[in-house]
Design an enzyme around this catalytic site. Sequence first.
Site, PDB file in Angstrom:
ATOM      1  CE  LYS A 155      36.982  38.586  40.632  1.00 45.67           C
ATOM      2  NZ  LYS A 155      37.660  39.907  40.546  1.00 45.67           N
TER       3      LYS A 155
ATOM      4  CG  HIS B  91      36.895  44.488  39.247  1.00 50.94           C
ATOM      5  ND1 HIS B  91      36.055  44.109  38.230  1.00 50.94           N
ATOM      6  CD2 HIS B  91      37.882  43.562  39.273  1.00 50.94           C
ATOM      7  CE1 HIS B  91      36.514  43.011  37.654  1.00 50.94           C
ATOM      8  NE2 HIS B  91      37.621  42.663  38.275  1.00 50.94           N
TER       9      HIS B  91
ATOM     10  CE  LYS C 178      40.567  44.044  36.444  1.00 57.47           C
ATOM     11  NZ  LYS C 178      40.011  42.977  35.592  1.00 57.47           N
TER      12      LYS C 178
END
Length: 552
Positions: free
Chosen positions: A219, A238, A262
């Site tokens: 990240k 993202h 996702k």
Amino acid sequence: MTGPGPRAAWGPVEGQETSMFETGLRNPTLGIEVQGYKARYARYNAEASALLETALVNGEGRLSRDGALVVDTGQFTGRSPKDKHIVVEPSTKDDIWWDGNRALRPEDFETLKADMLEVLADRDVEVQDLVCGAVAEHAVNIRLIAGFSWHALFLRHMLRRPPRDALSDYTPDFTIINLPHFRADPARHGTRSETVVAISFEQKLVLIAGTEYSGENKKAAFTILNHLYPARGILPMHCSANHSVQDAKDTALFFGLSGTGKTTLSSDRTRKLIGDDEHGWSDEGIFNFEGGCYAKTIRLSKESEPEIWDAVHAFGTVLENVVMDEDSRSLMLDDDTITENTRAAYPLERLANVAPDSRGAEPRNIFLLTCDAFGVTPPIARLSPAEARVLFLLGFTSKVAGTERGVGAPEPTFSTCFGAPFLTRPPAVYADLFEKRLEQSGAQVWLVNTGWSGGDVETGKRMPISVTRSLLRAAMNSTLGAVRFERDRVWGVEIPCDGPAEARPYLDPYDTWRDKDAFDRAADGLRSRIMPKLSELGVTFPLSRVPQTADL
């Protein structure tokens, strides 16, 4: 960390005099000492098998029956977003979204850096020279200096690995120094706690300490690109992405926070995976930032997610906080004893259906995934461009236990642009780019609820993944767009009146609740949380007029 064998096995880098003991393939003119950093030993660009071997020798993890490295991240099993800091510097201070980022004074950063470098000088470290971005002209080189071999293995899986013959010319754009056992001192270093992620854009340096959770490395790289790319006209996102096997121009994006699906939903045997978490959208189309996947494994099913299942059970995969049977070393993926946020990191090539160049055309369909703990959001809804912008800024979902420290049961939350912890610039910067890209591409945007149906988090059930997949496929093959739509009674967005057979009972959330009064109370609860956020954006709620519900 100790060396992987006798000291002579490390060997100095040929052709360079150094006060450090170094080994491995790298740019001979740009070791870490040239950058101003020293370590006792530095091993450069060790490949996966060597990193796995060293991690096992040093007791950093254990081997599963399939040859995966199983590690325990200790106290922290998720990110620490409140401990992330950006240094206040003349060249960037006017560009930073300070409402969403914790400031760190330059003098405090210098003290922190000096103290960490003093500790680094007496440590053995792994150095990995990696790349973010599948398009060469947009790529950003990230060098990791890691105190743990398994952290080096993790980021080697996650980012893009330069060809071996390119390492001799490699120059890092940014460097991450990660010393998990170093503890920051808030009084001395200006931090919030002993845990710190501190980013200096002027020095192109990230300091990470006080946490063993490897996701902070990944990240940090994403945050860097989130800052750099908007100035280049590139939208950093993202999201996961894939395209059709039959039509490479049929690209789809899946926005959502951890736990919204996702990774799962973009892994589809009928489509080529571009990437599972972080992408850029440029004039040329979509490109992946990464070279790997970071999948949640809790209650992973071979039947529902066969590709991820196979990758989790592959040699060299890094498994975080996954419970194993001590005798057989088989994985116990339903066991959340340590955390709900069990994770697997593996390179993209572990998957069969992967886009070889990690790129795609401009998207035809974009899915905004939310995990609605109230249970009143439809399983799919069609959005106008104006609604899409608002919901992109809103970033509504529910935090799922384990993805961040201090989160237990799921709770409704908002993360602007579906990635607030990683944004460095004001949200409108990203929303403007999103809107511009929508106009240029003509992409259809959909709201998708992967959360609860038939009740809230206590009384309902999670949306079946088979239902979600069937609706996504119907949207992508254009059959869903051909049916009649009506306005949803809560959000005011368009929901389909028909769809795939297995999805029909779920299409209108109101119909899935036995207790209609309870539905109304849950809807009121959601409104009470959403309205202040939308007020900040200058829009009303619901997003569009709902003819059958005048009092909304």
